[in-house]
Design an enzyme around this catalytic site. Structure first.
Site, PDB file in Angstrom:
ATOM      1  N   HIS A  83      -7.362  -5.361  -0.914  1.00 15.92           N
ATOM      2  CA  HIS A  83      -6.181  -4.571  -0.549  1.00 15.92           C
ATOM      3  C   HIS A  83      -5.458  -5.151   0.670  1.00 15.92           C
ATOM      4  O   HIS A  83      -4.249  -5.397   0.617  1.00 15.92           O
ATOM      5  CB  HIS A  83      -6.640  -3.137  -0.264  1.00 15.92           C
ATOM      6  CG  HIS A  83      -5.539  -2.149  -0.202  1.00 15.92           C
ATOM      7  ND1 HIS A  83      -4.804  -1.789  -1.314  1.00 15.92           N
ATOM      8  CD2 HIS A  83      -5.028  -1.447   0.841  1.00 15.92           C
ATOM      9  CE1 HIS A  83      -3.891  -0.892  -0.950  1.00 15.92           C
ATOM     10  NE2 HIS A  83      -4.005  -0.678   0.344  1.00 15.92           N
TER      11      HIS A  83
ATOM     12  N   ASP B  76      -9.023  -3.097  -5.905  1.00 13.40           N
ATOM     13  CA  ASP B  76      -8.849  -4.103  -4.841  1.00 13.40           C
ATOM     14  C   ASP B  76      -9.711  -3.791  -3.622  1.00 13.40           C
ATOM     15  O   ASP B  76      -9.448  -4.265  -2.522  1.00 13.40           O
ATOM     16  CB  ASP B  76      -7.364  -4.238  -4.469  1.00 13.40           C
ATOM     17  CG  ASP B  76      -6.788  -2.986  -3.804  1.00 13.40           C
ATOM     18  OD1 ASP B  76      -7.547  -2.048  -3.498  1.00 13.40           O
ATOM     19  OD2 ASP B  76      -5.559  -2.960  -3.585  1.00 13.40           O
TER      20      ASP B  76
ATOM     21  N   SER C  60       0.831  -1.206   0.000  1.00  9.57           N
ATOM     22  CA  SER C  60       0.000   0.000   0.000  1.00  9.57           C
ATOM     23  C   SER C  60       0.871   1.263   0.000  1.00  9.57           C
ATOM     24  O   SER C  60       1.762   1.403  -0.835  1.00  9.57           O
ATOM     25  CB  SER C  60      -0.963  -0.067   1.197  1.00  9.57           C
ATOM     26  OG  SER C  60      -1.935   0.934   1.111  1.00  9.57           O
TER      27      SER C  60
END
Ligand code: NAG
Ligand code: NAG
Length: 412
Positions: free
Chosen positions: A381, A347, A186
Protein backbone atom coordinates in the site's frame (compact mmCIF):
# COMPACT_ATOMS: atom_id res chain seq x y z
CA UNK A 1 -3.76 7.57 14.54
CA UNK A 2 -4.82 7.28 10.92
CA UNK A 3 -5.60 3.77 9.83
CA UNK A 4 -3.56 3.86 6.68
CA UNK A 5 -0.81 6.18 7.64
CA UNK A 6 2.43 6.27 5.83
CA UNK A 7 4.81 5.39 8.60
CA UNK A 8 8.44 6.36 8.63
CA UNK A 9 10.29 4.19 6.20
CA UNK A 10 13.85 4.45 5.08
CA UNK A 11 13.43 5.97 1.68
CA UNK A 12 16.78 7.57 1.03
CA UNK A 13 16.04 7.82 -2.61
CA UNK A 14 16.26 10.71 -4.96
CA UNK A 15 15.36 10.97 -8.58
CA UNK A 16 18.16 11.49 -11.01
CA UNK A 17 19.05 13.98 -13.69
CA UNK A 18 17.08 17.14 -14.27
CA UNK A 19 15.64 17.84 -17.66
CA UNK A 20 13.02 20.46 -18.31
CA UNK A 21 10.10 19.21 -20.37
CA UNK A 22 8.27 21.99 -22.16
CA UNK A 23 4.58 22.30 -21.50
CA UNK A 24 4.07 19.74 -18.76
CA UNK A 25 0.42 19.24 -17.93
CA UNK A 26 -0.53 20.43 -14.44
CA UNK A 27 -1.03 17.90 -11.65
CA UNK A 28 -2.82 18.07 -8.31
CA UNK A 29 -1.85 15.40 -5.76
CA UNK A 30 -4.38 14.29 -3.14
CA UNK A 31 -2.62 12.29 -0.40
CA UNK A 32 -3.99 9.47 1.74
CA UNK A 33 -5.05 9.10 5.35
CA UNK A 34 -2.37 10.52 7.62
CA UNK A 35 -0.13 11.27 4.66
CA UNK A 36 0.15 14.99 5.29
CA UNK A 37 1.07 17.15 8.25
CA UNK A 38 -1.49 18.59 10.63
CA UNK A 39 -0.75 21.44 13.04
CA UNK A 40 -2.39 22.28 16.36
CA UNK A 41 -2.59 25.10 18.89
CA UNK A 42 -3.72 24.35 22.43
CA UNK A 43 -5.63 26.27 25.03
CA UNK A 44 -7.29 23.38 26.82
CA UNK A 45 -9.56 23.54 29.84
CA UNK A 46 -8.18 20.22 31.07
CA UNK A 47 -5.79 17.43 30.13
CA UNK A 48 -5.76 13.67 30.61
CA UNK A 49 -2.58 13.84 32.68
CA UNK A 50 -0.56 16.45 34.53
CA UNK A 51 2.29 15.69 32.11
CA UNK A 52 0.33 17.05 29.14
CA UNK A 53 0.53 20.69 28.05
CA UNK A 54 -2.66 22.71 28.32
CA UNK A 55 -1.39 25.59 26.22
CA UNK A 56 0.84 25.84 23.19
CA UNK A 57 1.50 27.90 20.12
CA UNK A 58 1.13 26.20 16.70
CA UNK A 59 3.09 22.94 16.53
CA UNK A 60 3.11 19.79 14.40
CA UNK A 61 0.59 17.32 15.82
CA UNK A 62 0.94 14.90 12.89
CA UNK A 63 3.47 13.67 12.56
CA UNK A 64 5.56 14.20 15.64
CA UNK A 65 7.02 10.78 16.22
CA UNK A 66 8.43 11.81 19.58
CA UNK A 67 5.07 12.98 20.93
CA UNK A 68 3.29 9.98 19.51
CA UNK A 69 5.68 7.53 21.12
CA UNK A 70 6.60 9.33 24.34
CA UNK A 71 3.44 11.26 25.16
CA UNK A 72 0.90 8.95 23.60
CA UNK A 73 -1.97 9.78 25.98
CA UNK A 74 -1.51 13.56 25.60
CA UNK A 75 -1.14 13.23 21.86
CA UNK A 76 -4.23 11.07 21.51
CA UNK A 77 -6.31 13.50 23.56
CA UNK A 78 -5.15 16.40 21.37
CA UNK A 79 -5.85 14.75 18.02
CA UNK A 80 -9.10 12.96 18.88
CA UNK A 81 -12.45 14.32 17.77
CA UNK A 82 -15.50 14.77 20.00
CA UNK A 83 -18.81 13.39 18.83
CA UNK A 84 -22.04 15.01 19.92
CA UNK A 85 -24.26 12.09 19.08
CA UNK A 86 -27.53 13.86 19.76
CA UNK A 87 -26.78 16.59 17.21
CA UNK A 88 -24.60 14.37 15.03
CA UNK A 89 -21.73 16.89 15.15
CA UNK A 90 -18.00 16.14 15.18
CA UNK A 91 -15.50 18.70 16.45
CA UNK A 92 -11.93 18.96 17.65
CA UNK A 93 -11.38 18.30 21.33
CA UNK A 94 -12.06 21.29 23.61
CA UNK A 95 -9.42 23.96 23.31
CA UNK A 96 -7.65 22.37 20.31
CA UNK A 97 -7.36 24.35 17.07
CA UNK A 98 -5.99 22.58 13.99
CA UNK A 99 -4.81 23.59 10.53
CA UNK A 100 -3.21 21.92 7.52
CA UNK A 101 0.02 23.63 6.39
CA UNK A 102 0.68 24.63 2.77
CA UNK A 103 -2.59 23.85 1.02
CA UNK A 104 -1.83 24.13 -2.70
CA UNK A 105 1.78 23.07 -2.14
CA UNK A 106 3.42 19.68 -1.71
CA UNK A 107 5.59 20.36 1.34
CA UNK A 108 3.19 18.97 3.93
CA UNK A 109 3.06 15.56 2.28
CA UNK A 110 6.58 15.21 0.92
CA UNK A 111 7.58 14.18 4.42
CA UNK A 112 5.54 13.83 7.58
CA UNK A 113 8.01 14.45 10.37
CA UNK A 114 10.86 16.69 9.20
CA UNK A 115 12.44 16.22 12.66
CA UNK A 116 13.41 12.71 11.63
CA UNK A 117 16.75 12.96 9.83
CA UNK A 118 17.45 11.98 6.24
CA UNK A 119 13.82 12.32 5.15
CA UNK A 120 13.11 8.97 6.77
CA UNK A 121 9.44 9.90 7.16
CA UNK A 122 9.19 10.68 3.46
CA UNK A 123 5.78 10.07 2.00
CA UNK A 124 5.45 11.64 -1.46
CA UNK A 125 8.95 13.04 -1.57
CA UNK A 126 10.31 10.59 -4.10
CA UNK A 127 7.30 10.99 -6.39
CA UNK A 128 7.46 14.78 -6.21
CA UNK A 129 11.23 14.83 -6.79
CA UNK A 130 10.83 12.56 -9.82
CA UNK A 131 8.12 14.81 -11.23
CA UNK A 132 10.19 17.93 -10.67
CA UNK A 133 13.17 16.21 -12.34
CA UNK A 134 10.88 15.55 -15.31
CA UNK A 135 9.99 19.20 -15.72
CA UNK A 136 7.36 20.09 -13.11
CA UNK A 137 7.60 23.18 -10.93
CA UNK A 138 6.33 22.97 -7.37
CA UNK A 139 3.48 25.41 -6.64
CA UNK A 140 3.06 26.15 -10.36
CA UNK A 141 2.38 23.01 -12.39
CA UNK A 142 2.61 20.62 -9.44
CA UNK A 143 0.11 21.38 -6.73
CA UNK A 144 -0.96 19.59 -3.59
CA UNK A 145 -4.28 19.17 -1.83
CA UNK A 146 -3.45 18.09 1.73
CA UNK A 147 -6.36 17.92 4.17
CA UNK A 148 -7.38 17.20 7.74
CA UNK A 149 -7.57 13.44 7.39
CA UNK A 150 -9.84 13.02 10.42
CA UNK A 151 -12.88 14.66 8.84
CA UNK A 152 -15.02 13.45 5.92
CA UNK A 153 -17.21 15.61 3.66
CA UNK A 154 -20.30 15.61 5.96
CA UNK A 155 -18.32 17.75 8.45
CA UNK A 156 -17.69 21.45 7.73
CA UNK A 157 -13.89 20.87 7.69
CA UNK A 158 -14.30 18.03 5.18
CA UNK A 159 -16.75 20.03 3.05
CA UNK A 160 -14.39 22.99 2.99
CA UNK A 161 -11.59 20.76 1.72
CA UNK A 162 -13.81 19.65 -1.16
CA UNK A 163 -14.63 23.27 -2.03
CA UNK A 164 -10.97 24.29 -1.76
CA UNK A 165 -9.97 21.39 -4.01
CA UNK A 166 -12.39 22.62 -6.66
CA UNK A 167 -10.92 26.13 -6.51
CA UNK A 168 -7.38 24.74 -6.64
CA UNK A 169 -8.13 22.65 -9.73
CA UNK A 170 -9.76 25.64 -11.45
CA UNK A 171 -6.89 27.99 -10.58
CA UNK A 172 -4.24 25.50 -11.62
CA UNK A 173 -5.94 24.79 -14.94
CA UNK A 174 -6.51 28.47 -15.64
CA UNK A 175 -2.93 29.45 -14.77
CA UNK A 176 -1.41 26.82 -17.06
CA UNK A 177 -4.13 26.91 -19.70
CA UNK A 178 -4.35 23.14 -19.52
CA UNK A 179 -6.60 20.64 -17.85
CA UNK A 180 -5.42 19.15 -14.58
CA UNK A 181 -4.51 15.53 -13.86
CA UNK A 182 -5.46 14.32 -10.40
CA UNK A 183 -3.15 11.84 -8.67
CA UNK A 184 -4.46 10.35 -5.43
CA UNK A 185 -3.32 7.70 -2.98
CA UNK A 186 -5.32 5.55 -0.57
CA UNK A 187 -8.08 7.56 1.13
CA UNK A 188 -7.25 10.42 -1.24
CA UNK A 189 -8.91 8.20 -3.86
CA UNK A 190 -12.18 8.30 -1.89
CA UNK A 191 -11.83 12.08 -1.59
CA UNK A 192 -11.21 12.30 -5.34
CA UNK A 193 -14.06 9.96 -6.24
CA UNK A 194 -16.49 11.88 -4.03
CA UNK A 195 -15.18 15.11 -5.55
CA UNK A 196 -15.57 13.96 -9.17
CA UNK A 197 -19.00 12.48 -8.50
CA UNK A 198 -20.02 15.87 -7.06
CA UNK A 199 -19.09 17.92 -10.17
CA UNK A 200 -21.07 18.33 -13.37
CA UNK A 201 -19.83 16.58 -16.50
CA UNK A 202 -19.31 20.00 -18.10
CA UNK A 203 -17.02 21.04 -15.24
CA UNK A 204 -15.03 17.79 -15.47
CA UNK A 205 -14.72 18.18 -19.24
CA UNK A 206 -13.42 21.69 -18.79
CA UNK A 207 -10.97 21.16 -15.95
CA UNK A 208 -9.91 17.51 -15.58
CA UNK A 209 -7.52 15.78 -17.97
CA UNK A 210 -7.45 12.42 -16.16
CA UNK A 211 -7.37 10.78 -12.75
CA UNK A 212 -4.74 8.33 -11.54
CA UNK A 213 -5.89 6.66 -8.31
CA UNK A 214 -3.13 4.70 -6.54
CA UNK A 215 -4.22 1.95 -4.11
CA UNK A 216 -7.79 3.18 -3.73
CA UNK A 217 -9.77 1.43 -0.95
CA UNK A 218 -12.96 1.75 -2.97
CA UNK A 219 -14.99 -0.67 -0.83
CA UNK A 220 -13.12 0.11 2.38
CA UNK A 221 -10.75 -2.19 4.20
CA UNK A 222 -11.16 -4.97 6.76
CA UNK A 223 -8.40 -3.48 8.94
CA UNK A 224 -10.90 -0.86 10.07
CA UNK A 225 -12.82 -3.57 11.95
CA UNK A 226 -9.84 -4.29 14.18
CA UNK A 227 -9.24 -0.57 14.65
CA UNK A 228 -12.78 -0.07 15.93
CA UNK A 229 -12.74 -3.24 18.01
CA UNK A 230 -9.32 -3.16 19.64
CA UNK A 231 -7.25 -0.31 18.17
CA UNK A 232 -4.57 -0.42 15.50
CA UNK A 233 -1.02 0.62 16.34
CA UNK A 234 0.31 0.13 12.80
CA UNK A 235 3.20 -1.87 14.24
CA UNK A 236 4.43 1.00 16.43
CA UNK A 237 5.41 0.35 20.05
CA UNK A 238 2.15 1.87 21.32
CA UNK A 239 -0.59 0.02 23.22
CA UNK A 240 -3.48 -0.13 20.71
CA UNK A 241 -6.01 0.27 23.53
CA UNK A 242 -4.55 3.70 24.40
CA UNK A 243 -5.30 5.00 20.92
CA UNK A 244 -8.53 3.07 20.31
CA UNK A 245 -10.86 5.83 21.48
CA UNK A 246 -8.96 8.40 19.44
CA UNK A 247 -9.08 6.22 16.32
CA UNK A 248 -12.78 5.55 16.78
CA UNK A 249 -13.40 9.29 16.83
CA UNK A 250 -12.21 9.98 13.26
CA UNK A 251 -15.06 10.36 10.79
CA UNK A 252 -12.75 8.95 8.12
CA UNK A 253 -12.28 5.67 9.99
CA UNK A 254 -15.95 5.02 9.24
CA UNK A 255 -15.63 6.14 5.63
CA UNK A 256 -12.81 3.58 5.26
CA UNK A 257 -14.79 0.74 6.87
CA UNK A 258 -15.87 -2.20 4.71
CA UNK A 259 -18.87 -1.24 2.57
CA UNK A 260 -21.71 -3.77 3.08
CA UNK A 261 -22.70 -3.71 -0.58
CA UNK A 262 -19.28 -4.95 -1.69
CA UNK A 263 -18.10 -6.99 1.31
CA UNK A 264 -21.39 -8.91 1.37
CA UNK A 265 -21.39 -12.01 3.56
CA UNK A 266 -17.65 -12.14 4.21
CA UNK A 267 -16.99 -12.77 7.87
CA UNK A 268 -14.68 -9.99 9.08
CA UNK A 269 -14.70 -10.52 12.83
CA UNK A 270 -15.31 -13.69 14.83
CA UNK A 271 -15.76 -14.21 18.55
CA UNK A 272 -16.63 -17.41 20.39
CA UNK A 273 -20.25 -16.29 20.36
CA UNK A 274 -20.79 -14.82 16.89
CA UNK A 275 -19.51 -13.78 13.47
CA UNK A 276 -19.76 -10.26 12.09
CA UNK A 277 -19.97 -9.22 8.45
CA UNK A 278 -20.16 -5.66 7.07
CA UNK A 279 -23.92 -6.13 7.32
CA UNK A 280 -23.71 -6.38 11.11
CA UNK A 281 -22.43 -2.94 12.08
CA UNK A 282 -25.20 -2.22 14.59
CA UNK A 283 -24.48 -5.40 16.55
CA UNK A 284 -20.74 -4.96 16.07
CA UNK A 285 -20.58 -1.43 17.50
CA UNK A 286 -22.86 -2.38 20.40
CA UNK A 287 -20.76 -5.43 21.18
CA UNK A 288 -17.37 -3.67 21.05
CA UNK A 289 -18.74 -1.11 23.51
CA UNK A 290 -18.95 1.84 21.11
CA UNK A 291 -22.67 2.25 20.29
CA UNK A 292 -22.11 5.78 18.86
CA UNK A 293 -20.32 4.02 15.99
CA UNK A 294 -23.69 3.01 14.58
CA UNK A 295 -24.64 6.61 13.89
CA UNK A 296 -21.16 7.58 12.73
CA UNK A 297 -21.29 4.71 10.26
CA UNK A 298 -24.59 5.94 8.83
CA UNK A 299 -23.20 9.47 8.58
CA UNK A 300 -20.67 8.48 5.89
CA UNK A 301 -22.37 5.41 4.43
CA UNK A 302 -23.59 7.11 1.26
CA UNK A 303 -20.47 9.12 0.30
CA UNK A 304 -18.76 6.77 -2.13
CA UNK A 305 -20.35 3.39 -1.42
CA UNK A 306 -21.79 3.07 -4.93
CA UNK A 307 -18.30 3.48 -6.40
CA UNK A 308 -19.97 5.38 -9.23
CA UNK A 309 -17.89 5.96 -12.36
CA UNK A 310 -15.90 9.20 -12.04
CA UNK A 311 -16.74 10.53 -15.52
CA UNK A 312 -13.13 11.35 -16.38
CA UNK A 313 -10.38 9.33 -18.05
CA UNK A 314 -9.01 7.10 -15.34
CA UNK A 315 -5.91 4.94 -14.97
CA UNK A 316 -6.33 2.92 -11.80
CA UNK A 317 -3.15 1.49 -10.24
CA UNK A 318 -2.81 -0.92 -7.36
CA UNK A 319 -0.67 -3.71 -5.99
CA UNK A 320 -1.68 -7.26 -5.10
CA UNK A 321 0.08 -10.30 -3.74
CA UNK A 322 0.83 -8.93 -0.27
CA UNK A 323 -0.61 -10.63 2.83
CA UNK A 324 -3.56 -8.49 3.88
CA UNK A 325 -5.74 -8.89 6.99
CA UNK A 326 -9.24 -9.90 6.05
CA UNK A 327 -10.58 -11.66 9.14
CA UNK A 328 -9.98 -11.10 12.86
CA UNK A 329 -10.58 -13.85 15.38
CA UNK A 330 -11.14 -12.82 19.00
CA UNK A 331 -10.87 -15.26 21.88
CA UNK A 332 -12.69 -15.44 25.20
CA UNK A 333 -10.73 -12.37 26.41
CA UNK A 334 -12.99 -10.13 24.32
CA UNK A 335 -12.16 -7.05 22.27
CA UNK A 336 -9.55 -5.71 24.71
CA UNK A 337 -7.26 -8.56 23.70
CA UNK A 338 -5.63 -8.35 20.26
CA UNK A 339 -7.10 -10.83 17.77
CA UNK A 340 -5.59 -13.55 15.68
CA UNK A 341 -5.31 -12.23 12.12
CA UNK A 342 -6.26 -14.27 9.07
CA UNK A 343 -4.75 -12.89 5.87
CA UNK A 344 -6.01 -12.81 2.33
CA UNK A 345 -4.83 -11.08 -0.85
CA UNK A 346 -4.40 -7.34 -1.24
CA UNK A 347 -1.69 -4.71 -0.82
CA UNK A 348 -1.07 -5.38 2.87
CA UNK A 349 -3.61 -2.78 3.96
CA UNK A 350 -6.50 -2.89 1.49
CA UNK A 351 -8.21 -6.12 0.44
CA UNK A 352 -7.91 -7.21 -3.19
CA UNK A 353 -11.61 -6.97 -4.04
CA UNK A 354 -11.74 -3.39 -2.73
CA UNK A 355 -8.71 -2.27 -4.77
CA UNK A 356 -10.13 -4.00 -7.83
CA UNK A 357 -13.50 -2.26 -7.81
CA UNK A 358 -12.19 0.36 -10.23
CA UNK A 359 -12.13 -2.41 -12.85
CA UNK A 360 -15.87 -1.85 -13.12
CA UNK A 361 -15.27 1.52 -14.77
CA UNK A 362 -13.44 -0.23 -17.60
CA UNK A 363 -16.42 -2.46 -18.37
CA UNK A 364 -18.34 -1.63 -21.56
CA UNK A 365 -20.89 1.11 -20.96
CA UNK A 366 -19.65 1.97 -17.45
CA UNK A 367 -18.61 5.45 -18.55
CA UNK A 368 -18.09 7.30 -21.80
CA UNK A 369 -14.53 8.17 -20.78
CA UNK A 370 -11.67 5.72 -20.96
CA UNK A 371 -10.72 3.58 -17.99
CA UNK A 372 -7.71 1.32 -17.58
CA UNK A 373 -6.23 -0.69 -14.77
CA UNK A 374 -2.51 -1.20 -14.14
CA UNK A 375 -1.63 -3.87 -11.58
CA UNK A 376 1.62 -4.38 -9.75
CA UNK A 377 2.75 -7.59 -8.16
CA UNK A 378 3.83 -7.53 -4.51
CA UNK A 379 3.84 -3.76 -4.16
CA UNK A 380 2.46 -2.78 -0.76
CA UNK A 381 0.00 0.00 0.00
CA UNK A 382 2.59 2.60 1.00
CA UNK A 383 5.17 1.37 -1.52
CA UNK A 384 2.76 2.50 -4.25
CA UNK A 385 4.30 5.92 -3.57
CA UNK A 386 7.92 4.88 -3.89
CA UNK A 387 8.22 1.75 -6.03
CA UNK A 388 10.23 2.45 -9.21
CA UNK A 389 7.91 0.47 -11.47
CA UNK A 390 4.87 2.34 -10.17
CA UNK A 391 6.53 5.74 -10.46
CA UNK A 392 7.67 4.94 -13.99
CA UNK A 393 4.12 3.95 -14.95
CA UNK A 394 2.74 7.07 -13.28
CA UNK A 395 5.17 9.40 -15.03
CA UNK A 396 4.40 7.71 -18.30
CA UNK A 397 0.68 8.37 -17.78
CA UNK A 398 1.53 11.98 -17.05
CA UNK A 399 3.49 12.21 -20.30
CA UNK A 400 6.75 12.69 -18.42
CA UNK A 401 10.13 11.16 -19.03
CA UNK A 402 11.48 8.93 -16.28
CA UNK A 403 15.07 9.70 -15.40
CA UNK A 404 15.45 6.83 -13.01
CA UNK A 405 15.86 7.02 -9.29
CA UNK A 406 19.29 6.80 -7.85
CA UNK A 407 19.97 6.13 -4.24
CA UNK A 408 21.60 9.04 -2.51
CA UNK A 409 24.43 7.91 -0.30
CA UNK A 410 23.57 10.53 2.28
CA UNK A 411 20.75 13.00 2.02
CA UNK A 412 21.37 16.08 4.12
C1 NAG B 1 4.86 27.24 -2.28
O1 NAG B 1 4.00 28.23 -1.76
C2 NAG B 1 3.96 28.30 -0.36
C3 NAG B 1 2.89 29.25 0.07
O2 NAG B 1 2.99 30.48 -0.64
C4 NAG B 1 5.33 28.64 0.16
O3 NAG B 1 5.31 28.65 1.56
C5 NAG B 1 6.31 27.61 -0.32
O4 NAG B 1 7.60 27.94 0.08
C6 NAG B 1 6.26 27.48 -1.83
N1 NAG B 1 7.12 26.38 -2.23
C7 NAG B 1 7.98 26.49 -3.24
C8 NAG B 1 8.80 25.29 -3.51
O5 NAG B 1 8.08 27.49 -3.90
C1 NAG C 1 -18.61 -18.42 12.31
O1 NAG C 1 -18.53 -18.86 10.96
C2 NAG C 1 -17.82 -20.08 10.80
C3 NAG C 1 -17.76 -20.36 9.31
O2 NAG C 1 -17.30 -19.26 8.63
C4 NAG C 1 -18.48 -21.19 11.56
O3 NAG C 1 -17.70 -22.36 11.45
C5 NAG C 1 -18.60 -20.80 13.01
O4 NAG C 1 -19.35 -21.78 13.71
C6 NAG C 1 -19.29 -19.46 13.17
N1 NAG C 1 -19.27 -19.06 14.55
C7 NAG C 1 -20.35 -18.74 15.24
C8 NAG C 1 -20.13 -18.41 16.68
O5 NAG C 1 -21.44 -18.68 14.73
Amino acid sequence: MPAMSRLPGLALLLAGAVSAGPGVGPVVIIPGDGSNQLEARLNKPSTVSSLCSKKSDWYRLWLSTTQLLVGTRCWADNIRLLYDEEHDVLTNNLGVETRVPDFGGTSSFEELDPAIPAHASAAFRKMVVAMVAAGHTRNVTLRGAPYDFRYAPPSPVGAKFQADLKTLVEQTATASERRVTLVSHSMGCLQALYFLNSQTQAWKDQFVEKWVPLAGPFAGSAVEMKLHASGNNMGLPVDPLIIREEQRSYETNFWLAPVPRWFGGRVLVSTPSRNYTAGDYDAFFDDVGFPAGKKLMRRVAGLTSEVAAPGVDVVCMYGLGVDTPDHFVYGPGGFDKQPQVVNGDGDGTVNDHSLRLCERWAEPGAQSRSARVVKFSKVSHSDMLTDDAVLQALLSELGLAWHGAEEASLVV
